[in-house]
Design an enzyme around this catalytic site. Sequence first.
Site, PDB file in Angstrom:
ATOM      1  N   GLU A 161       0.830   9.517  -5.971  1.00 33.24           N
ATOM      2  CA  GLU A 161       1.381  10.871  -5.834  1.00 33.24           C
ATOM      3  C   GLU A 161       2.269  11.221  -7.025  1.00 33.24           C
ATOM      4  O   GLU A 161       2.235  12.351  -7.511  1.00 33.24           O
ATOM      5  CB  GLU A 161       2.153  11.012  -4.528  1.00 33.24           C
ATOM      6  CG  GLU A 161       1.253  11.171  -3.331  1.00 33.24           C
ATOM      7  CD  GLU A 161       1.942  11.857  -2.194  1.00 33.24           C
ATOM      8  OE1 GLU A 161       1.638  13.045  -1.975  1.00 33.24           O
ATOM      9  OE2 GLU A 161       2.777  11.212  -1.542  1.00 33.24           O
ATOM     10  N   THR A 219       0.811  -1.214   0.000  1.00 34.73           N
ATOM     11  CA  THR A 219       0.000   0.000   0.000  1.00 34.73           C
ATOM     12  C   THR A 219       0.851   1.274   0.000  1.00 34.73           C
ATOM     13  O   THR A 219       0.518   2.218  -0.723  1.00 34.73           O
ATOM     14  CB  THR A 219      -0.993  -0.022   1.175  1.00 34.73           C
ATOM     15  OG1 THR A 219      -1.803  -1.203   1.055  1.00 34.73           O
ATOM     16  CG2 THR A 219      -1.888   1.203   1.181  1.00 34.73           C
ATOM     17  N   HIS A 223      -7.157   0.318  -1.148  1.00 30.75           N
ATOM     18  CA  HIS A 223      -6.353  -0.680  -1.866  1.00 30.75           C
ATOM     19  C   HIS A 223      -7.205  -1.931  -1.987  1.00 30.75           C
ATOM     20  O   HIS A 223      -7.437  -2.624  -1.004  1.00 30.75           O
ATOM     21  CB  HIS A 223      -5.058  -0.947  -1.085  1.00 30.75           C
ATOM     22  CG  HIS A 223      -4.028  -1.680  -1.856  1.00 30.75           C
ATOM     23  ND1 HIS A 223      -2.736  -1.782  -1.417  1.00 30.75           N
ATOM     24  CD2 HIS A 223      -4.074  -2.336  -3.044  1.00 30.75           C
ATOM     25  CE1 HIS A 223      -2.033  -2.490  -2.289  1.00 30.75           C
ATOM     26  NE2 HIS A 223      -2.838  -2.835  -3.295  1.00 30.75           N
TER      27      HIS A 223
END
Length: 130
Positions: free
Chosen positions: A45, A37, A71
């Site tokens: 990002e 994750t 996730h």
Amino acid sequence: MELPEFAQGLTARVELTVSDADTAQSLGSGDVPVLGTPRVLALAEAATVVALARELPSGVTTVGVHAEIEHRAATPIGRTVHATATLTKQDGPRLHFDVTVREGETVVAEVRVRRVLLDRQRFLARAFGD
């Protein structure tokens, strides 16, 4: 600093082929050898940064200040995922992105990322106490 304006819908895509270094085991976020994750978040990002890269004026940067991640699916080593970031809103210096991470047609994760525009030199001076 004058704030640049960005078009809603600005988008970018980045890819990653999952390696051992990207796994939950390697990142300390679990004990399984699948895409971790924290790496999913970093990929999301990165897509937001790429979306803004060509549009940012000199001396201006962005920093991530908030993220929400769901996730949904495991991705084994050797598989390729791609993250597509879309700018959904600009609220003054705050930039809101929706990012979808997929392996083929499978949605691996959905991430909402908020970044803030700021003066790069001023930020660095404050960070390093200059």
